[in-house]
Design a protein around this motif. Sequence first.
Motif, PDB file in Angstrom:
ATOM      1  N   ASP A 110       0.361  -4.371  -1.525  1.00  0.00           N
ATOM      2  CA  ASP A 110       1.417  -4.187  -2.522  1.00  0.00           C
ATOM      3  C   ASP A 110       1.723  -5.459  -3.321  1.00  0.00           C
ATOM      4  N   PRO A 168       9.562  -9.626  -5.097  1.00  0.00           N
ATOM      5  CA  PRO A 168      10.936  -9.779  -4.597  1.00  0.00           C
ATOM      6  C   PRO A 168      11.100 -11.115  -3.896  1.00  0.00           C
ATOM      7  N   GLU A 223       6.130  -6.554   1.102  1.00  0.00           N
ATOM      8  CA  GLU A 223       7.545  -6.164   1.046  1.00  0.00           C
ATOM      9  C   GLU A 223       8.166  -6.221   2.436  1.00  0.00           C
ATOM     10  N   ASP A 281      11.047  -8.913   4.450  1.00  0.00           N
ATOM     11  CA  ASP A 281      12.208  -8.433   5.211  1.00  0.00           C
ATOM     12  C   ASP A 281      12.258  -9.016   6.619  1.00  0.00           C
TER      13      ASP A 281
END
Length: 262
Positions: free
Chosen positions: A96, A22, A76, A80
Amino acid sequence: MNQQVGTLLDAHPGEGPGGRVPRPRAEHPADRSPALARLGETLRILVIESDAHVGETLTRRLRRHGYETFSVATGEAALDEYRSADLVLLDPELPDLDGLEVCRAIRAASEVPIIAVSAVAGELDRVLGLQAGADDYVVEPYGFRELTARIEAVMRRARPAVRPTAQVITSGPLTIDPDLREVRLGGRRIDVTRKEFDLLHLLASRPEKVVSRKQLMAQVWEDSWSRPGRTIDTHVSSLRGKLGSADWIITVRGVGFRFGQA
């Protein structure tokens, strides 16, 4: 670094063993300039550590030394939270996402200082970490005083980049004010969108250089992974129309764009 590093570097940017990494979140409400902490302010450090015990211990020690510290255990979560930090301590081995790709994603969208902290001491691993955007690479086991010294050294290098006010750019009748986010042509205000302003300001701040489409996507759209489609061309066309001339933005075929003068 894991054994898949070579494969990842040869693969399409932004893809790891589990799929697409991402990209950093845009317009995060905690957006801050890199190295925001100044004298008299508490440095806010994000610890990205896959081992919960190690992360808790490091966070506790940093707090005892006067730092404001918070931690996450996954890539992840790191994507953020990094925008609210003045400095990032990154464990390249995450459960991850690939730590190198997390480092690249943060660096593509922010200048927040990053120190990689890893038990892997190979020269290639250190080189890859620095090439991914880390400002320093600390090998475990390390002395805590060494770590704090490296944090202070990185912050000394980062602080000069912070300016109290941004410079107004003037080229003939065109004026671009980054503080007011205002564009004027011959004294008349030109209404531009947020992305149009960012695109024009980026080009005008590098008047002698060609800015590639990839750079524009990374710095204006905060997207290092998507292929530049018609988005950039649409915004360039709109800007040329509003400025009344195509000569303000010159297309360099096959590369990108550069700032011109009508």
